[in-house]
Enzyme design. Structure first.
Site, mmCIF file in Angstrom:
data_model
loop_
_atom_site.group_PDB
_atom_site.id
_atom_site.type_symbol
_atom_site.label_atom_id
_atom_site.label_comp_id
_atom_site.label_asym_id
_atom_site.label_seq_id
_atom_site.Cartn_x
_atom_site.Cartn_y
_atom_site.Cartn_z
ATOM 1 N N ASP A 21 -5.742 -6.982 9.582
ATOM 2 C CA ASP A 21 -7.088 -6.376 9.614
ATOM 3 C C ASP A 21 -8.192 -7.353 9.198
ATOM 4 O O ASP A 21 -9.333 -7.267 9.671
ATOM 5 C CB ASP A 21 -7.153 -5.096 8.764
ATOM 6 C CG ASP A 21 -6.589 -5.256 7.362
ATOM 7 O OD1 ASP A 21 -6.132 -6.366 7.023
ATOM 8 O OD2 ASP A 21 -6.592 -4.267 6.599
ATOM 9 N N LYS B 242 0.812 -1.218 0.000
ATOM 10 C CA LYS B 242 0.000 0.000 0.000
ATOM 11 C C LYS B 242 0.852 1.278 0.000
ATOM 12 O O LYS B 242 0.489 2.294 0.588
ATOM 13 C CB LYS B 242 -0.956 -0.010 1.200
ATOM 14 C CG LYS B 242 -1.971 -1.147 1.112
ATOM 15 C CD LYS B 242 -2.893 -1.212 2.281
ATOM 16 C CE LYS B 242 -2.321 -2.010 3.415
ATOM 17 N NZ LYS B 242 -3.296 -2.457 4.397
HETATM 18 C C1 BGC Z 1 -1.865 -6.180 2.870
HETATM 19 C C2 BGC Z 1 -2.695 -7.059 3.771
HETATM 20 C C3 BGC Z 1 -3.922 -6.299 4.245
HETATM 21 C C4 BGC Z 1 -4.676 -5.729 3.064
HETATM 22 C C5 BGC Z 1 -5.900 -4.945 3.473
HETATM 23 C C6 BGC Z 1 -2.722 -5.597 1.758
HETATM 24 O O1 BGC Z 1 -1.972 -4.683 1.023
HETATM 25 O O2 BGC Z 1 -0.818 -6.932 2.306
HETATM 26 O O3 BGC Z 1 -1.942 -7.488 4.873
HETATM 27 O O4 BGC Z 1 -4.734 -7.167 4.976
HETATM 28 O O5 BGC Z 1 -3.824 -4.896 2.311
HETATM 29 O O6 BGC Z 1 -5.597 -3.878 4.290
#
Ligand code: BGC
Length: 552
Positions: free
Chosen positions: A231, A195
């Site tokens: 999450d 992200k």
């Molecule tokens: C992450 C996950 C997370 C998801 C939603 C992804 O980019 O790798 O760990 O659960 O985003 O937030």
């Protein structure tokens, strides 16, 4: 919604009416609708060819589901060495059962927000929560890890001090929504940032340790970090609490995407091989990290030229491919790239567009939801967004096309999310499965929920059924609930051990009594034997004496 298709139909209806009236199409009245439809018909070839790239048949989606399921099996068996879906263990053994009680703290670091929450639980009573939300500053997300964790620790300390809880050493559940290799409930190594976060010095480190060090540096509060969770795990647990203890999958479709579900411990071969604590439970929630699917090129048949551009220009190229195809992090940029191309080909905005439209990351994903929220025939949000993008002189047809691009790009994302969910449901295979979904992309888009439900129905194995619930703040509440589950399981475990000890003591006492009785019986038997042999000796001696006397 007046889309291209409806417009085409109106145009064809108008043409057939014109033909019945024996008027040549050439001499058709030049109403704005007719002009626009004619223009659209001429342009539809290039628009459609662009849009066709985003269409995915159910055959393609099923192919993807089968690849995903294979990867999930391999992930459980061997982790990331043989799979792009990590299938990380959470060490959360069960869902809440309503017997949780006490005061718990949750910290939730997800996409761009940090949330601190206090939760009070009493069986049979509604949960009481107080929370504080803040946006993570860019400097914290893209600076050093120390700065990032100092920021988080400060927010926690301020929150607890304000509520006079600094000295209570409360249990804390920490939702950390990035892929972590978890070896225990409270030990997890960050595998990689996703992200767009780039904070240095964190990958390869134990995240709980980083947080504890930062809390120590701050020095103002005493807390006990009992669990680190993803999450999706929080979402699943929070939904189960509301549904009376049952939830089959927790899904996030926000800045990133991911899902969790309950797996049999026997199958978690890789995840449990490196566990630092004993795990004696039959089940465990698995954090799939499905966002990594495609990182080995196994989803190349889905990638469009736009996806490839987005990936190559992202902070982490080649990483978390499915995340980039589905979630909000990249959806806006994808739409922008399509619009830019349509504009270059003079299909849109008279070939002019604007400098902003040609600049990376100027079309946030929330624009898509806002544009699709415009009621039929009212283009207030769309107009405002075009103003913000500096696009002048847009026509009615431009606005329709812009809307259509948003539909096609976000519908593909919904279809891919549905395929991923159906893949997990086909593995879970329980009756009336409950899917809990959270995340901004899912929540704020007006049709996403509908599209996802519709597509899951088409892709789910016959005989299976499901229901979707949307959970708000699931990841935060879930972290506090997991801290509560951990306390309950610990309480239950301590009680089990106490009961075992009592049982052991009782058994030892009984054994001692039995041994004493055996000893007494033995002594009695020996005494009897002694007396008998004495008697026999006496009788033999008497017999001998008597016969002696007879001979004399
Ligand atoms: C992450 C996950 C997370 C998801 C939603 C992804 O980019 O790798 O760990 O659960 O985003 O937030």
């Amino acid at each position: 919604m007046l889309g291209i298709i409806e417009l085409g139909i109106q145009y064809r209806t108008w043409r057939s009416k014109a033909a019945k009236g024996k008027k040549s199409p050439r001499s058709a009245p030049s109403t704005p609708l007719a002009k626009m439809a004619k223009q659209l018909n001429e342009e539809s070839i290039s628009l459609e060819s662009v849009m066709a790239e985003f269409k995915l048949s159910n055959t393609t989606l099923r192919r993807m589901m089968s690849h995903m399921s294979d990867n999930m099996d391999r992930g459980l068996e061997s982790g990331l060495e043989r799979s792009t879906i990590a299938m990380l263990p959470s060490f959360v053994p069960e869902l809440p059962n309503g017997k949780e009680r006490g005061k718990f703290v949750a910290m939730d670091l997800g996409g761009t927000n940090l949330r601190v929450m206090l939760m009070e639980l009493e069986p049979g009573e509604p949960m009481r929560t107080k929370q504080f939300n803040t946006r993570m500053p860019n400097a914290a997300m893209h600076g050093t890890g120390e700065k990032l964790f100092d920021y988080i620790a400060k927010a926690l300390c301020d929150f607890l001090i304000e509520r006079e809880l600094a000295e209570e050493c409360l249990p804390v559940g920490f939702t950390f929504s990035y892929p972590c290799d978890q070896t225990g409930l409270r030990s997890a190594t960050l595998l990689r940032w996703t992200k767009g976060v780039t904070a240095t010095g964190c990958v390869g480190e134990d995240v709980v340790q980083l947080l504890e060090d930062a809390i120590k540096r701050d020095g103002r509060v005493k807390v006990n970090i009992v669990a680190l969770i993803n999450d999706t795990v929080g979402t699943m647990v929070a939904a189960a609490y509301e549904a009376g203890g049952h939830c089959d999958i927790g899904v996030i479709i926000g800045t990133g995407t991911n899902a969790s579900y309950m797996e049999s411990s026997k199958k978690i071969v890789h995840g449990l091989a490196n566990a630092t604590e004993e795990y004696n439970h039959k089940t465990m929630i698995i954090d799939t990290e499905w966002g990594g699917f495609g990182d080995n090129g196994e989803a190349d048949y889905i990638f469009t030229r736009y996806d490839k551009i987005v990936d190559s220009k992202s902070d982490h190229p080649g990483v978390n491919s499915l995340d980039k195809l589905i979630a909000g992090m990249c959806m806006g940029e994808l739409v922008r790239l399509v619009l830019e191309r349509l504009c270059e080909n003079k299909v849109l905005f008279n070939g002019i567009g604007s400098k902003m439209l040609r600049t990376r990351n100027t079309f946030p994903t929330k624009y898509i939801s806002e544009i699709l929220h415009d009621d039929c025939g009212v283009y207030s949000n769309t107009r405002q967004i075009m103003d913000e993008l500096g696009i002048e002189g847009a026509t009615f047809s431009d606005m329709l096309l812009l809307r259509e691009v948003c539909v096609v790009v976000s519908r593909r994302s919904a279809n891919l999310a549905a395929a991923a969910i159906a893949c997990v449901l086909n593995r879970v295979r329980r009756p009336n499965m409950l899917v809990a979904i959270d995340g901004s992309t899912y929540k704020y888009h007006p049709f996403f929920n509908h599209w996802v439900c519709e597509k899951i129905r088409e892709l789910l194995d016959p005989g299976l059924d499901f229901k979707i619930v949307q959970t708000g703040d699931g990841s935060g509440r879930g972290a506090a609930l997991i801290a509560a589950i951990v306390s309950r399981v610990k309480r239950e475990e301590e009680k089990r051990l106490r009961d075992l000890e009592i049982q052991r003591q009782k058994a030892a006492e009984a054994e001692e009594k039995r041994l004493l009785e055996i000893e007494a019986e033995k002594e009695e038997a020996e005494e009897r034997a002694r007396k008998i042999s004495e008697m026999m000796r006496y009788q033999i001696e008497r017999g001998a004496e008597e016969s002696h006397q007879r001979f004399e």
